[in-house]
Write an enzyme that holds these catalytic residues in place. Structure first.
Site, mmCIF file in Angstrom:
data_model
loop_
_atom_site.group_PDB
_atom_site.id
_atom_site.type_symbol
_atom_site.label_atom_id
_atom_site.label_comp_id
_atom_site.label_asym_id
_atom_site.label_seq_id
_atom_site.Cartn_x
_atom_site.Cartn_y
_atom_site.Cartn_z
ATOM 1 N N ARG A 18 0.824 -1.220 0.000
ATOM 2 C CA ARG A 18 0.000 0.000 0.000
ATOM 3 C C ARG A 18 0.853 1.263 0.000
ATOM 4 N NH1 ARG A 18 -4.111 2.529 4.544
ATOM 5 N NH2 ARG A 18 -5.579 3.502 3.100
ATOM 6 N N SER A 68 -7.386 7.287 -0.353
ATOM 7 C CA SER A 68 -7.215 5.840 -0.377
ATOM 8 C C SER A 68 -8.110 5.285 0.723
ATOM 9 C CB SER A 68 -5.744 5.466 -0.125
ATOM 10 O OG SER A 68 -5.575 4.058 -0.131
ATOM 11 N N SER A 69 -9.044 4.427 0.352
ATOM 12 C CA SER A 69 -10.088 3.989 1.280
ATOM 13 C C SER A 69 -9.526 3.143 2.421
ATOM 14 C CB SER A 69 -11.153 3.184 0.529
ATOM 15 O OG SER A 69 -11.706 3.934 -0.516
ATOM 16 N N GLN A 70 -10.313 3.014 3.474
ATOM 17 C CA GLN A 70 -9.958 2.191 4.621
ATOM 18 C C GLN A 70 -9.781 0.747 4.175
ATOM 19 O OE1 GLN A 70 -12.894 2.288 7.685
ATOM 20 N NE2 GLN A 70 -11.718 1.056 9.120
ATOM 21 N N PHE A 121 -17.518 7.841 1.684
ATOM 22 C CA PHE A 121 -16.579 8.040 0.594
ATOM 23 C C PHE A 121 -16.670 9.473 0.075
ATOM 24 C CE2 PHE A 121 -17.029 3.461 0.550
ATOM 25 C CZ PHE A 121 -15.789 2.990 0.140
#
Length: 335
Positions: free
Chosen positions: A43, A103-105, A247
């Site tokens: 990541r 950047s999403s969880q 989001f």
């Protein structure tokens, strides 16, 4: 990307293993193929820098602090790497104080990918390229040629493409309006949106194969839709997951409406499930009607709600799409 891959390989591997174990311990990554993807896709390569919010203080407004992997301060570099493998969203693009992309969880991404129920050979369209990390996970599972990701902002697609290449992935990265899909890459077996939508764009259904699956954030939830043909036309229908989801709105359309129903009881307004219902029924139900429904039905969870998308109209419902609680979705109920 500088020397990030070499400098951080060992500590990043350790941090990534810890993140995967935490997600799995909380019930995520039940599919071994997705667990392997999270274990092997780095990541930190997708967030060479990101922003953390700075709270306001007396005489000092709040804002954003930038952390990056090439910071000359080793303490700040460690903060950056530790944050890259924290189970939380990361702000990757901010303009004039407004969050544009993130950047999403990771644990939420894992739940969405599990619910996507991909099969080997599936073609997947991602709406909202973000950092490119989610597209990389899809590429790890399905192969580069099976993955398309689209975003309206050319700066976002350019950086996502660079991040993906640095990690060894080369899916189709398209700059365009996500509400229109990517007809040149259709048909798709799966569509996953990583940005909030007020309604489901009808163009997506036309680009899906029969029995395709769509997962998209609507209101503050995740709806899972199956695309079918009923002999008269194509439609999609499905329920929300229990998982809350917050989001960035899809560029060019509105997200969940800002709700300030001052005349409603404060405990209800502060209840996250009631706010989900308020957003889902905005423009269709009066807030007091929504409160009566919520109380009468004993504070229903998200997974009791669903959405049906027809040829021209779409609507939300509680428990049953043909039941008594049905209302048009979104302004004018069209996309």
């Amino acid at each position: 990307m500088g020397t990030l891959p070499q400098r951080y390989t060992e500590p990043a591997d350790e941090a990534r293993r810890a993140l995967v174990e935490a997600i799995a311990a909380d019930g995520g990554l039940r599919d071994p193929a997705w667990r392997l993807a999270f274990e092997e896709v780095p990541r930190h390569l997708f967030v060479p820098y990101y922003y953390v919010p700075v709270p306001a203080r007396p005489g000092r407004p709040g804002g954003w602090e930038r952390l990056w992997g090439e910071d000359p301060d080793p303490v700040r570099r460690e903060r950056w790497l530790r944050g890259a493998y924290t189970d939380g969203p990361l702000a990757t693009r901010v303009r004039d104080g407004a969050l544009l992309s993130s950047s999403s969880q990771p644990s939420l991404m894992a739940r969405m990918l599990d619910a996507l129920e991909v099969r080997y050979g599936d073609r997947v369209l991602e709406i909202g390229a973000g950092s490119g990390y989610n597209a990389a996970l899809l590429c790890h599972r399905l192969g580069d040629d099976r993955v398309t990701t689209v975003d309206l902002d050319p700066e976002i697609t350019e950086s996502a493409r660079a991040h993906l290449a640095a990690a060894g992935y080369r899916p189709a990265v398209v700059t365009g309006d996500g509400t229109r899909g990517v007809p040149g890459r259709a048909p798709f077996d799966r569509i996953v949106a990583t940005c909030t939508l007020p309604v489901i764009p009808h163009e997506w259904l036309a680009q899906c194969r029969p029995d395709a699956r769509i997962i998209a954030p609507v209101s503050t939830g995740l709806v899972v839709l199956r695309v079918r043909d009923d002999g008269r036309g194509r439609f999609a229908e499905g329920r929300f997951l229990r998982t809350p989801a917050f989001f960035v709105p899809l560029r060019g359309v509105g997200g969940a409406p800002v709700l300030r129903p001052r005349s409603l009881p404060r405990p209800a307004v502060e209840n996250e499930l009631f706010r989900f219902l308020l957003a889902l029924t905005a423009g269709s139900l009066d807030p007091h009607e929504a409160l009566s429904l919520w109380q009468r039905e004993r504070r229903p969870r998200r997974d009791r709600f669903g959405i049906t998308v027809g040829e021209r109209l779409q609507w939300a419902w509680l428990d049953d799409p043909g039941g008594p609680y049905v209302w048009p979705l979104g302004e004018g109920s069209t996309a």
